[in-house]
Design an enzyme around this catalytic site. Structure first.
Site, PDB file in Angstrom:
ATOM      1  N   ASP A   3      -4.525  -4.467   6.203  1.00 57.35           N
ATOM      2  CA  ASP A   3      -4.833  -5.355   5.083  1.00 57.35           C
ATOM      3  C   ASP A   3      -3.648  -6.257   4.764  1.00 57.35           C
ATOM      4  OD1 ASP A   3      -6.326  -6.407   2.950  1.00 57.35           O
ATOM      5  OD2 ASP A   3      -5.372  -5.029   1.532  1.00 57.35           O
ATOM      6  N   HIS A   5      -2.549  -1.241  -3.384  1.00 56.68           N
ATOM      7  CA  HIS A   5      -3.685  -0.339  -3.213  1.00 56.68           C
ATOM      8  C   HIS A   5      -3.487   0.866  -4.126  1.00 56.68           C
ATOM      9  CE1 HIS A   5      -4.276  -1.905   1.185  1.00 56.68           C
ATOM     10  NE2 HIS A   5      -4.720  -2.755   0.282  1.00 56.68           N
ATOM     11  N   SER A  17       0.849  -1.184   0.000  1.00 54.16           N
ATOM     12  CA  SER A  17       0.000   0.000   0.000  1.00 54.16           C
ATOM     13  C   SER A  17       0.887   1.237   0.000  1.00 54.16           C
ATOM     14  CB  SER A  17      -0.945  -0.026   1.206  1.00 54.16           C
ATOM     15  OG  SER A  17      -1.843   1.066   1.152  1.00 54.16           O
TER      16      SER A  17
END
Length: 340
Positions: free
Chosen positions: A281, A188, A161
């Site tokens: 995540d 992401h 991310s």
């Protein structure tokens, strides 16, 4: 949410101010006209989110982002005119710690820009709250045919991310994986910029990179990039696709969803790698991969732009190895091998 604006163009800054002020959930905390002013004001009055332009005097948006993430970490959304024309600068900013990118809305023009910006801000808000606060395409050479191999026997699954684009490029740089080894990256990033990410990454590596279309098969020797705001999935026949569920999950595409698919369906050798990023995540999915008997690696705190996702993996004991970024690439080569 307290939102700061860093933009030296008065009209652009006013357009951003009006978009933020149009909602009751957010307030404009301050407006900086230079990159260095943004760094200073973040230290003095830290916002929940900074809307960061790329081109500013004194410090550009990339360097301002880097300094803010080092000195006064908070969520940063790059908001700039025609980001597709500044791909290298955008990915430098993402590598420095910015969460995402979108275009600057016009002061007088279609409402689309404002709607898209507000949607991004809403997503940032969900990510920040879920994380416990701010502190917490084509192959490289189109003329070169893609090497095709009969069977995929090894899989490297990478999740990232904040700071991920540069981290991914660093661990894969200079590597030609062995026959039968496929690489899948879940980063992401908004679907409107995923193709640009794939193209940019392909320029950094010695193997082809392309975005994944629904129904694609794993491709040995190729880096495959998730390209949708829906979640990347792998089925029992090793077909890749996209699924909107879970719909209310703040992280899109979700690393957890893909890692869980690998744990459930993949029967060959696999390595799961969880890199820098805000939130949690990927941690639970990495744990499922470990329980399924696969090798799992998380980036360490010192080399992470944001030590959120890898920290969550460490807390769950999901990672067999916690390594600095410069050691993850050599470990991949040691674990899976190299061509030639």
């Amino acid at each position: 949410m307290k939102i700061a604006i860093a933009n030296d163009v008065a009209m652009a800054a006013e357009a951003l101010r009006r978009v933020v002020a149009s909602t009751s959930e957010h307030q404009v905390l301050w407006i900086a006209r230079t990159g260095s002013e943004a760094v200073r004001m973040c230290a003095e009055n830290r916002p929940d989110l900074v809307l960061m332009d790329l081109n500013m005097p004194e410090l550009d948006g990339v360097e301002a982002t880097r300094q803010i993430m080092e000195q006064s970490p908070c969520a940063i959304l790059v908001v700039t005119g025609r980001p597709q024309d500044n791909v290298n600068q955008v990915f430098r900013a993402l590598g420095a710690g910015a969460l995402d990118v979108t275009a600057t809305p016009m002061l007088q023009g279609k409402a689309d820009g404002a709607v898209e910006l507000l949607a991004k801000i809403k997503t940032m808000d969900k990510l920040i709250r879920h994380s416990g606060g701010s502190q917490a395409m084509l192959p490289r050479s189109a003329s070169a045919p893609e090497r095709r191999e009969a069977k995929t026997t090894k899989l490297v699954a990478i999740g990232a991310s904040t700071g991920g684009p540069l981290a991914v490029s660093k661990i894969l740089a200079g590597w030609l994986p062995p026959p039968g080894c496929a690489i899948v990256v879940v980063q992401h990033i908004d679907e409107n910029f995923a193709e640009h990410f794939a193209k940019w990454l392909g320029e950094q590596l010695e193997m082809p990179v392309r975005a994944i279309e629904h129904g694609d098969e794993l491709a040995p020797g190729t880096v495959l990039i998730a390209k949708s705001n829906d979640h990347l999935v792998l089925d029992k026949d090793y077909r890749l696709g996209y699924d909107a569920t879970p719909k209310d999950y703040a992280y899109r595409p979700s690393v957890d969803v893909f890692f869980r698919c690998v744990a459930q369906h993949w029967r060959g050798d696999a390595v799961g790698v969880l890199l820098t990023g805000m939130g949690r995540d990927g941690a639970e999915g990495l744990l499922e991969m470990r329980r399924a008997g696969h090798t799992t690696i998380a980036q360490d705190q010192a080399s992470s732009a944001v030590y959120g996702m890898p920290r969550a993996a460490a807390e769950l004991d999901a990672a067999q190895l916690i390594l600095p970024l410069d050691k993850i690439g050599p470990m991949l080569r040691s674990t899976t091998g190299s061509r030639g």
